[in-house]
Design a protein around this motif. Structure first.
Motif, PDB file in Angstrom:
ATOM      1  N   GLU A  56      45.478  39.622  33.029  1.00 57.89           N
ATOM      2  CA  GLU A  56      45.121  39.319  34.418  1.00 57.89           C
ATOM      3  C   GLU A  56      44.401  40.492  35.069  1.00 57.89           C
ATOM      4  OE1 GLU A  56      48.723  36.175  35.579  1.00 57.89           O
ATOM      5  OE2 GLU A  56      48.887  38.305  36.101  1.00 57.89           O
ATOM      6  N   VAL A  57      44.856  41.700  34.809  1.00 59.16           N
ATOM      7  CA  VAL A  57      44.212  42.875  35.386  1.00 59.16           C
ATOM      8  C   VAL A  57      42.793  43.020  34.840  1.00 59.16           C
ATOM      9  CG1 VAL A  57      44.278  45.391  35.609  1.00 59.16           C
ATOM     10  CG2 VAL A  57      46.399  44.066  35.734  1.00 59.16           C
ATOM     11  N   VAL A  58      42.645  42.883  33.526  1.00 58.25           N
ATOM     12  CA  VAL A  58      41.328  43.009  32.903  1.00 58.25           C
ATOM     13  C   VAL A  58      40.351  42.011  33.504  1.00 58.25           C
ATOM     14  CG1 VAL A  58      40.033  42.711  30.750  1.00 58.25           C
ATOM     15  CG2 VAL A  58      42.210  43.948  30.743  1.00 58.25           C
ATOM     16  N   ARG A  59      40.751  40.765  33.601  1.00 57.83           N
ATOM     17  CA  ARG A  59      39.842  39.735  34.107  1.00 57.83           C
ATOM     18  C   ARG A  59      39.602  39.874  35.599  1.00 57.83           C
ATOM     19  NH1 ARG A  59      41.957  34.697  30.412  1.00 57.83           N
ATOM     20  NH2 ARG A  59      40.473  35.012  28.723  1.00 57.83           N
ATOM     21  N   ALA A  60      40.620  40.239  36.352  1.00 60.27           N
ATOM     22  CA  ALA A  60      40.445  40.394  37.800  1.00 60.27           C
ATOM     23  C   ALA A  60      39.429  41.495  38.099  1.00 60.27           C
ATOM     24  CB  ALA A  60      41.780  40.711  38.465  1.00 60.27           C
ATOM     25  N   VAL A  61      39.514  42.600  37.385  1.00 61.56           N
ATOM     26  CA  VAL A  61      38.574  43.711  37.606  1.00 61.56           C
ATOM     27  C   VAL A  61      37.165  43.292  37.189  1.00 61.56           C
ATOM     28  CG1 VAL A  61      37.947  46.047  36.904  1.00 61.56           C
ATOM     29  CG2 VAL A  61      40.335  45.491  37.397  1.00 61.56           C
ATOM     30  N   GLN A  62      37.041  42.636  36.031  1.00 65.05           N
ATOM     31  CA  GLN A  62      35.716  42.195  35.574  1.00 65.05           C
ATOM     32  C   GLN A  62      35.089  41.228  36.567  1.00 65.05           C
ATOM     33  OE1 GLN A  62      35.671  40.151  31.803  1.00 65.05           O
ATOM     34  NE2 GLN A  62      33.568  39.465  32.069  1.00 65.05           N
ATOM     35  N   PHE A  63      35.846  40.241  37.019  1.00 63.82           N
ATOM     36  CA  PHE A  63      35.311  39.251  37.961  1.00 63.82           C
ATOM     37  C   PHE A  63      34.945  39.906  39.286  1.00 63.82           C
ATOM     38  CE2 PHE A  63      36.454  34.772  36.435  1.00 63.82           C
ATOM     39  CZ  PHE A  63      36.359  35.143  35.098  1.00 63.82           C
ATOM     40  N   GLN A  64      35.747  40.884  39.727  1.00 66.61           N
ATOM     41  CA  GLN A  64      35.442  41.582  40.970  1.00 66.61           C
ATOM     42  C   GLN A  64      34.097  42.300  40.867  1.00 66.61           C
ATOM     43  OE1 GLN A  64      36.579  41.856  43.937  1.00 66.61           O
ATOM     44  NE2 GLN A  64      35.672  43.754  44.709  1.00 66.61           N
ATOM     45  N   VAL A  65      33.879  42.988  39.754  1.00 68.56           N
ATOM     46  CA  VAL A  65      32.635  43.733  39.567  1.00 68.56           C
ATOM     47  C   VAL A  65      31.441  42.778  39.516  1.00 68.56           C
ATOM     48  CG1 VAL A  65      31.321  45.240  38.032  1.00 68.56           C
ATOM     49  CG2 VAL A  65      33.770  45.635  38.373  1.00 68.56           C
ATOM     50  N   VAL A  66      31.530  41.755  38.670  1.00 67.22           N
ATOM     51  CA  VAL A  66      30.410  40.830  38.512  1.00 67.22           C
ATOM     52  C   VAL A  66      30.114  40.111  39.827  1.00 67.22           C
ATOM     53  CG1 VAL A  66      29.588  38.771  37.312  1.00 67.22           C
ATOM     54  CG2 VAL A  66      30.849  40.523  36.048  1.00 67.22           C
ATOM     55  N   GLY A  67      31.149  39.657  40.520  1.00 71.26           N
ATOM     56  CA  GLY A  67      30.943  38.976  41.800  1.00 71.26           C
ATOM     57  C   GLY A  67      30.304  39.884  42.827  1.00 71.26           C
ATOM     58  N   PHE A  68      30.742  41.135  42.876  1.00 72.36           N
ATOM     59  CA  PHE A  68      30.185  42.089  43.829  1.00 72.36           C
ATOM     60  C   PHE A  68      28.702  42.326  43.542  1.00 72.36           C
ATOM     61  CE2 PHE A  68      29.478  45.993  46.100  1.00 72.36           C
ATOM     62  CZ  PHE A  68      30.386  45.982  47.147  1.00 72.36           C
ATOM     63  N   VAL A  69      28.368  42.504  42.262  1.00 76.89           N
ATOM     64  CA  VAL A  69      26.973  42.754  41.888  1.00 76.89           C
ATOM     65  C   VAL A  69      26.098  41.545  42.229  1.00 76.89           C
ATOM     66  CG1 VAL A  69      25.405  43.121  39.939  1.00 76.89           C
ATOM     67  CG2 VAL A  69      27.509  44.445  40.109  1.00 76.89           C
ATOM     68  N   LEU A  70      26.612  40.343  42.001  1.00 82.07           N
ATOM     69  CA  LEU A  70      25.844  39.139  42.340  1.00 82.07           C
ATOM     70  C   LEU A  70      25.563  39.064  43.838  1.00 82.07           C
ATOM     71  CD1 LEU A  70      27.506  36.428  40.054  1.00 82.07           C
ATOM     72  CD2 LEU A  70      25.208  37.403  39.845  1.00 82.07           C
TER      73      LEU A  70
END
Length: 205
Positions: A133-147
């Motif tokens: 959950e931590v791995v995916r939450a951080v990845q999604f946060q980064v990708v969403g922010f960049v988008l």
């Protein structure tokens, strides 16, 4: 003057430069040959046709984006450093990242960052589902922010602009909030704040 021998790496360097500057659609064999000062047939000899060139460029991009070295003393700091590195990579290579995505290699591109996160999450004492959950939450946060960043940068001029939308009334009698929302966004500060809050909350669960 003797021309330096044409190599596969030199071709890929020039191709990456064209894509980075002008986008994938600008990468034609003729334009690349002109950039290199050679004949199109010479490029075919080294890398094959345009599809083969794109495949090779994507493979190299995936490899180049694969190095992430966490920094910091605490688990939260080190996880946040991976998030910053991933955001920097995505922002510095938007056209190349788009090419990777279009060719179905997005998950492979993210694997090194995920592995770095897994290592740090394990060091923080998490395992199994909670670690995932931590791995995916951080990845999604980064990708969403960049988008969101990319969309804001490419958006047409807004009418009305943010400064025209926020006043005491729309901010529910909070003039400080109105001034802040009407002002420019400090994207670096906002990213650091949001990632830090996310990571600390996830590790504290």
């Amino acid at each position: 003057m003797t021309r330096t021998a044409l190599t596969r790496d030199a071709i890929l360097d020039s191709a990456a430069h064209l894509v980075k500057q002008l986008g994938p659609d600008a990468l034609t064999m003729r334009k690349l040959a002109a950039e290199l000062g050679t004949a199109v047939t010479s490029i075919y000899w080294h890398v094959g046709n345009r599809e083969s060139l794109l495949d090779a460029l994507v493979e190299r991009t995936v490899a180049d984006l694969g190095v992430i070295r966490p920094t910091g003393r605490t688990p939260a700091q080190r996880i946040a450093s991976v998030a910053r590195a991933l955001r920097r990579q995505l922002r510095e290579h938007p056209h190349l990242v788009a090419m990777v995505h279009e060719r179905g290699l997005t998950e492979r591109m993210f694997l090194p960052a995920q592995q770095a996160l897994v290592h740090e999450v394990h060091a923080a004492g998490l395992r199994g589902t909670r670690a995932a959950e931590v791995v995916r939450a951080v990845q999604f946060q980064v990708v969403g922010f960049v988008l969101v960043e990319r969309n804001r940068e490419r958006a047409p001029v807004q009418q009305p602009a943010e400064e025209e939308l926020w006043d005491t009334e729309t901010a529910e009698d909070d003039p400080g909030l109105a001034r802040a929302l009407a002002g420019p966004v400090d994207q670096e500060k906002l990213f650091t704040l949001s990632v830090r809050a996310l990571v600390e909350a996830l590790l504290a669960r």
